[in-house]
Design a protein around this motif. Structure first.
Motif, PDB file in Angstrom:
ATOM      1  N   GLU A 294       0.856  -1.182   0.000  1.00 27.60           N
ATOM      2  CA  GLU A 294       0.000   0.000   0.000  1.00 27.60           C
ATOM      3  C   GLU A 294       0.891   1.231   0.000  1.00 27.60           C
ATOM      4  N   GLU A 295       0.289   2.379  -0.256  1.00 34.36           N
ATOM      5  CA  GLU A 295       1.057   3.615  -0.307  1.00 34.36           C
ATOM      6  C   GLU A 295       1.456   4.028   1.106  1.00 34.36           C
TER       7      GLU A 295
ATOM      8  N   HIS B 143      -4.477   6.311   4.397  1.00 37.36           N
ATOM      9  CA  HIS B 143      -5.805   5.874   3.967  1.00 37.36           C
ATOM     10  C   HIS B 143      -6.474   5.041   5.055  1.00 37.36           C
TER      11      HIS B 143
ATOM     12  N   ARG C 172      -8.452   2.707   1.891  1.00 35.62           N
ATOM     13  CA  ARG C 172      -7.311   1.817   2.084  1.00 35.62           C
ATOM     14  C   ARG C 172      -7.511   0.504   1.339  1.00 35.62           C
TER      15      ARG C 172
ATOM     16  N   ASP D 214      -6.731   1.122  -2.208  1.00 36.84           N
ATOM     17  CA  ASP D 214      -5.290   1.302  -2.402  1.00 36.84           C
ATOM     18  C   ASP D 214      -4.571  -0.042  -2.397  1.00 36.84           C
TER      19      ASP D 214
ATOM     20  N   TRP E 145      -5.353  -1.914  -5.578  1.00 42.11           N
ATOM     21  CA  TRP E 145      -4.620  -1.331  -6.702  1.00 42.11           C
ATOM     22  C   TRP E 145      -3.173  -1.819  -6.716  1.00 42.11           C
ATOM     23  N   HIS E 146      -2.567  -1.956  -5.554  1.00 46.84           N
ATOM     24  CA  HIS E 146      -1.191  -2.434  -5.479  1.00 46.84           C
ATOM     25  C   HIS E 146      -1.084  -3.937  -5.769  1.00 46.84           C
TER      26      HIS E 146
END
Length: 325
Positions: free
Chosen positions: A172-173, A178, A183, A186, A189-190
């Motif tokens: 995650e970022e 988030h 979250r 995110d 997406w990762h």
């Protein structure tokens, strides 16, 4: 009840296998050069022999191999996996932090590969010896023959570096803060690239098995009977052929659970995911015996649980299995 009795017997039969795996790995690791104290000293830049001996006594590494093995097995009875000298934390705590990442990666890859493999296999079987069948079979062969790390690296180059559509790695970022659905989105997406990388090889296997199973089932007498009764082709495939063709697919899921865990080591290393696969690699490099044994114990339990669920599902799909026991 017959299904539960069958699953219970299978579960009990897997316990000796788990014991053999742990004992075998423990003995093999004793043959490897160095131990946890050597790895600690290397990280510290060296140390005197007295300090090394004290550390070995503290961690119980000075005892004979048989005594160390006995102590470890006794601790397992209370689910105590020991203490990691490298991480400075209990093994259970470290694995508990990493396990959700691996479970999420494996679960998403398994669902994607199973669903896509089933759909493509049915499509190829319905269009056998035509261009869709040829295209799907060729792609499946390419996916199966290509190493997973190559897919991962090419995915990073194309979708992360050149196009900038997806993140190149990580779970995650970091520092984004988030929470809630943001979250979840995110993390999802990762995981797009890692999931696709891990799933493609298994997708190729599933589609070929599904294609072969469908071609075999579609020649059976009950399929001809269903057609003779006037049932449409879609109904024949969905209501009759698909359920019987899924039996080898379900079996394959149980067989490949351990393989998928092994594949996660490569994928997690390529995408820098903080999961069990990456943790196992670090444990081998750093000679963290307790951590490596804990990972193997957890992985073996995961495989046993997956096969337990497969046995239940298999008996549900084919009632003859439960009736014969």
């Amino acid at each position: 009840m017959r299904v539960l009795a069958l699953a219970g017997r299978r579960l009990l039969a897997s316990l000796p296998t788990l014991l053999i795996i742990l004992v075998g790995l423990f003995l093999l690791l004793q043959l490897a050069p160095g131990d946890t104290v050597d790895a600690l000293m290397a990280q510290m830049g060296g140390g005197d022999p007295v300090q090394m001996e004290q550390l070995r006594q503290f961690y119980g590494l000075d005892a004979p191999v048989a005594v160390q093995l006995g102590r470890y097995l006794l601790r397992l009875l209370s689910f105590d996996l020991g203490f990691s000298a490298i991480y400075g934390q209990p093994v259970v705590q470290v694995i508990g932090e990493r396990l959700p990442v691996t479970l999420l990666l494996m679960g998403s890859a398994l669902c994607f590969s199973f669903a896509a493999g089933t759909a493509l296999g049915v499509l190829a079987a319905r269009r056998v010896n035509r261009w869709p069948d040829t295209l799907i079979s060729t792609l499946g062969l390419v996916f199966y023959a290509t190493p997973s790390f190559w897919f991962g690296l090419m995915g990073i180059v194309l979708f992360a570096v050149n196009l900038g559509w997806l993140p190149a790695g990580g779970f995650e970022e970091i520092g984004a803060g988030h929470a809630g659905l943001a979250r979840v989105a995110d993390i999802a997406w990762h995981l797009v690239l890692p999931t696709a990388t891990l799933a493609l090889i298994f997708l190729a296997t599933y589609l070929r098995i599904m294609r072969a199973a469908m071609l075999e089932v579609m020649t059976q007498d009950f399929i001809r009977t269903a057609r003779a009764k006037g049932l449409g082709e879609t109904g024949v495939v969905v209501r009759h052929a698909l359920r019987n063709a899924l039996l080898p697919m379900v079996t394959l899921v149980g067989l490949q659970a351990g393989t998928m865990l092994g594949g996660s080591v490569v994928v997690e290393s390529v995408f820098a995911l903080p999961g069990l696969g990456r943790l196992a690699y670090d444990a081998v490099v750093q000679r963290d015996l307790n951590m490596l044994l804990g990972i193997v114990f957890t992985s073996a339990l995961l495989v046993i649980v997956v096969n337990f669920c497969v046995d239940l599902l298999y008996a549900k799909l084919d009632p003859r299995i439960a009736a014969d026991r």
